[in-house]
Design an enzyme around this catalytic site. Sequence first.
Site, PDB file in Angstrom:
ATOM      1  N   LYS A 192       0.830  -1.210   0.000  1.00  0.00           N
ATOM      2  CA  LYS A 192       0.000   0.000   0.000  1.00  0.00           C
ATOM      3  C   LYS A 192       0.864   1.260   0.000  1.00  0.00           C
ATOM      4  O   LYS A 192       0.479   2.274  -0.567  1.00  0.00           O
ATOM      5  CB  LYS A 192      -0.972   0.001   1.180  1.00  0.00           C
ATOM      6  CG  LYS A 192      -2.069  -1.044   0.997  1.00  0.00           C
ATOM      7  CD  LYS A 192      -3.360  -0.666   1.661  1.00  0.00           C
ATOM      8  CE  LYS A 192      -4.451  -1.624   1.245  1.00  0.00           C
ATOM      9  NZ  LYS A 192      -5.596  -1.641   2.124  1.00  0.00           N
ATOM     10  N   LYS A 230      -3.423  -9.957  -7.635  1.00  0.00           N
ATOM     11  CA  LYS A 230      -4.578 -10.388  -6.843  1.00  0.00           C
ATOM     12  C   LYS A 230      -5.803  -9.535  -7.192  1.00  0.00           C
ATOM     13  O   LYS A 230      -5.650  -8.329  -7.414  1.00  0.00           O
ATOM     14  CB  LYS A 230      -4.202 -10.207  -5.362  1.00  0.00           C
ATOM     15  CG  LYS A 230      -5.164 -10.797  -4.387  1.00  0.00           C
ATOM     16  CD  LYS A 230      -4.865 -10.281  -2.994  1.00  0.00           C
ATOM     17  CE  LYS A 230      -5.139  -8.809  -2.899  1.00  0.00           C
ATOM     18  NZ  LYS A 230      -5.372  -8.240  -1.599  1.00  0.00           N
ATOM     19  N   LYS A 272     -10.008  -4.295  -5.077  1.00  0.00           N
ATOM     20  CA  LYS A 272     -10.818  -3.106  -5.341  1.00  0.00           C
ATOM     21  C   LYS A 272      -9.946  -2.005  -5.931  1.00  0.00           C
ATOM     22  O   LYS A 272     -10.317  -1.344  -6.885  1.00  0.00           O
ATOM     23  CB  LYS A 272     -11.438  -2.587  -4.038  1.00  0.00           C
ATOM     24  CG  LYS A 272     -12.491  -3.495  -3.461  1.00  0.00           C
ATOM     25  CD  LYS A 272     -12.844  -3.112  -2.033  1.00  0.00           C
ATOM     26  CE  LYS A 272     -13.110  -4.350  -1.213  1.00  0.00           C
ATOM     27  NZ  LYS A 272     -13.363  -4.144   0.195  1.00  0.00           N
TER      28      LYS A 272
HETATM   29  P1  TYM Z   1     -10.714  -6.492   2.631  1.00  0.00           P
HETATM   30  O1  TYM Z   1     -11.829  -5.515   2.768  1.00  0.00           O
HETATM   31  O2  TYM Z   1      -9.580  -6.117   1.746  1.00  0.00           O
HETATM   32  O3  TYM Z   1     -11.259  -7.879   2.120  1.00  0.00           O
HETATM   33  C1  TYM Z   1     -12.300  -8.588   2.782  1.00  0.00           C
HETATM   34  C2  TYM Z   1     -11.997 -10.077   2.755  1.00  0.00           C
HETATM   35  O4  TYM Z   1     -11.855 -10.537   1.395  1.00  0.00           O
HETATM   36  C3  TYM Z   1     -10.617 -11.241   1.260  1.00  0.00           C
HETATM   37  N1  TYM Z   1     -10.089 -11.010  -0.096  1.00  0.00           N
HETATM   38  C4  TYM Z   1      -9.753 -11.982  -0.951  1.00  0.00           C
HETATM   39  N2  TYM Z   1      -9.797 -13.327  -0.860  1.00  0.00           N
HETATM   40  C5  TYM Z   1      -9.377 -14.042  -1.946  1.00  0.00           C
HETATM   41  N3  TYM Z   1      -8.938 -13.480  -3.098  1.00  0.00           N
HETATM   42  C6  TYM Z   1      -8.873 -12.139  -3.229  1.00  0.00           C
HETATM   43  N4  TYM Z   1      -8.440 -11.590  -4.371  1.00  0.00           N
HETATM   44  C7  TYM Z   1      -9.290 -11.323  -2.137  1.00  0.00           C
HETATM   45  N5  TYM Z   1      -9.376  -9.980  -1.929  1.00  0.00           N
HETATM   46  C8  TYM Z   1      -9.857  -9.807  -0.679  1.00  0.00           C
HETATM   47  C9  TYM Z   1      -9.705 -10.628   2.313  1.00  0.00           C
HETATM   48  O5  TYM Z   1      -8.635 -11.499   2.635  1.00  0.00           O
HETATM   49  C10 TYM Z   1     -10.664 -10.409   3.456  1.00  0.00           C
HETATM   50  O6  TYM Z   1     -10.810 -11.592   4.224  1.00  0.00           O
HETATM   51  N6  TYM Z   1      -7.947  -5.819   6.774  1.00  0.00           N
HETATM   52  C11 TYM Z   1      -9.123  -6.503   6.240  1.00  0.00           C
HETATM   53  C12 TYM Z   1     -10.410  -6.177   6.979  1.00  0.00           C
HETATM   54  C13 TYM Z   1     -10.370  -6.355   8.464  1.00  0.00           C
HETATM   55  C14 TYM Z   1     -10.441  -7.593   9.145  1.00  0.00           C
HETATM   56  C15 TYM Z   1     -10.398  -7.268  10.520  1.00  0.00           C
HETATM   57  C16 TYM Z   1     -10.532  -8.927   8.714  1.00  0.00           C
HETATM   58  C17 TYM Z   1     -10.268  -5.368   9.399  1.00  0.00           C
HETATM   59  N7  TYM Z   1     -10.296  -5.913  10.639  1.00  0.00           N
HETATM   60  C18 TYM Z   1     -10.405  -8.268  11.516  1.00  0.00           C
HETATM   61  C19 TYM Z   1     -10.565  -9.911   9.716  1.00  0.00           C
HETATM   62  C20 TYM Z   1     -10.516  -9.565  11.077  1.00  0.00           C
HETATM   63  C21 TYM Z   1      -9.303  -6.093   4.798  1.00  0.00           C
HETATM   64  O7  TYM Z   1      -8.797  -5.084   4.364  1.00  0.00           O
HETATM   65  O8  TYM Z   1     -10.161  -6.894   4.076  1.00  0.00           O
END
Ligand code: TYM
Length: 325
Positions: free
Chosen positions: A112, A192, A195
């Site tokens: 990032k 990957k 968004k």
């Molecule tokens: P975020 O919003 O980026 O994504 C949400 C969930 O989707 C999964 N994910 C993917 N899985 C497979 N292939 C992909 N290309 C892909 N893109 C996203 C992410 O691994 C995630 O599980 N930091 C986290 C949010 C968060 C969180 C937490 C998660 C904040 N606090 C506590 C678990 C526990 C995030 O940015 O997810």
Amino acid sequence: MKKRLFSGIQPSGDVHIGNYLGAIKNWVRLIDQYDCLFCIVDYHAITIEYDPKEMQRRIFNAAAVNIAAGLDPEKCTIFVQSHVPEHTELAWIFNTITPIGHLERMTQFKDKSKQHRENINAGLFTYPVLQTADILLYKGEVVPIGEDQVQHVELSREIARKFNMRYGEIFPEPQEILSEAPRIMGLDGKTKMSKSLGNYISLVESPESIWKKLSTAVTDENRKRRTDPGNPDICNLFTLHKHFSKKEQIERINIVCRTAEIGCIECKKILSENMVEHLTPICLKYERLIKNTDSLVNILQTGAKRCRRMAGETMIEVKKKMGLV
Ligand code: TYM
């Protein structure tokens, strides 16, 4: 007593099929087995540039898409992170026991920082500490996530262990749960699905747009002409077939792609039809939900109320152990 499950998603744009296959499908699968908390993590989303006028819509959108995809609010708690102030309170405390070196190792921070060179802020750096607070505030034991979040959950175990050793046993050491598709690649086949990279198909994409995106998606790059045999093992779209197409279709494609009996366009058409069939019920439900913001507000308020109570109890325990009372 059911074990507690915690997971979160950022309201930072469209929810895509990577989120769905990597995390949300698992959330839905585990909903009866655990006491589930799902959080729309708006405080995480503000670590990169955003338009404040858009944020409310994004939060409603994240809630509606997740409910449409199967998160039944009768069976789980859905809430917004900033509605429970204890998340940032506990994050501050964890900041004081987290070595800077651990945060410097985080690959998501490195990625990032490269993507947002003009705004490498302290929040981006301490992001995993807030994520740890999210989970431990509710003593979350299991955390279903995609592969990109594993390093953050590992850190949450280290912080839990460190707190427990320094101040006394309070927190469990959370364990990640990965889905069958922990890392879905983007339509460029190289990075990957994400968004921020715009290489995705949204969970509520229209059928026309699904086809448009799939028709230009990268397949096996060694297959230059229609008559060249393809290799499904290295074709990104074959991976998507495995999640959206019927068993017989997958088996057939696995054979006829290798013998060049099927071309990429035909193969993409089959995938597009299956994806549309799979996503249409989600789209229809989403459209109903997003029109009824009162009902979404109600769900999110109910969720926050329950979470504030639990969070308050944890903070009393934490402060007692730390001599802060
Ligand atoms: P975020 O919003 O980026 O994504 C949400 C969930 O989707 C999964 N994910 C993917 N899985 C497979 N292939 C992909 N290309 C892909 N893109 C996203 C992410 O691994 C995630 O599980 N930091 C986290 C949010 C968060 C969180 C937490 C998660 C904040 N606090 C506590 C678990 C526990 C995030 O940015 O997810």
